[in-house]
Design a protein around this motif. Sequence first.
Motif: not given
Length: 176
Positions: A83, A86-87
């Motif tokens: 995965t 989240n950036c």
Amino acid sequence: MLKRTNSGITLVEVMVTLLIVGVGLLGLLGLQAKSLAGHKDSMDRKAAAELVSQIGERMRANHLGFMRDDYTTAVKPNDATPTAPNCGVATPCSVAELAQLDISLWLQTLRKRLPDSGAYIVTSGGAGAKMDTDGTSVRVTVVWREAQEQSFTDDACSTVGLTDKFYRCLAAEIFP
């Protein structure tokens, strides 16, 4: 007495002609099938080479991540795609997160272009080599499954421990 002459084609001659034409057409059909298989193999190798080039460019863009050995990964064909962190737009990525993002996005593209595929990225050099001390390059091996079993095990596949004759591999050394 009347003399008769045969001037037509006999049924045997017609059958022999049809047999010869049929064998010729089957040969052409086999040649066409081989040609299509060769074309698919060529397109798969081209896609693999393009993908190796893409990950090389991503490593060049994140040279600190490359030097820290953040791109090392081993994703087998049946493994899940890692995965992405989240950036990005809202929060900037760290060097390590950018490497994870690059690998995740690259593997998604890889699996779209070469289904049932995987990739191995390892630092060149001795065991435990780190980019900032011992390594100068990385070896990228792209693995994909062929429709038919090969008569041999691909040498590039053997180097990553894959001996299944259905898989093909392309390995390249990258010097970012």
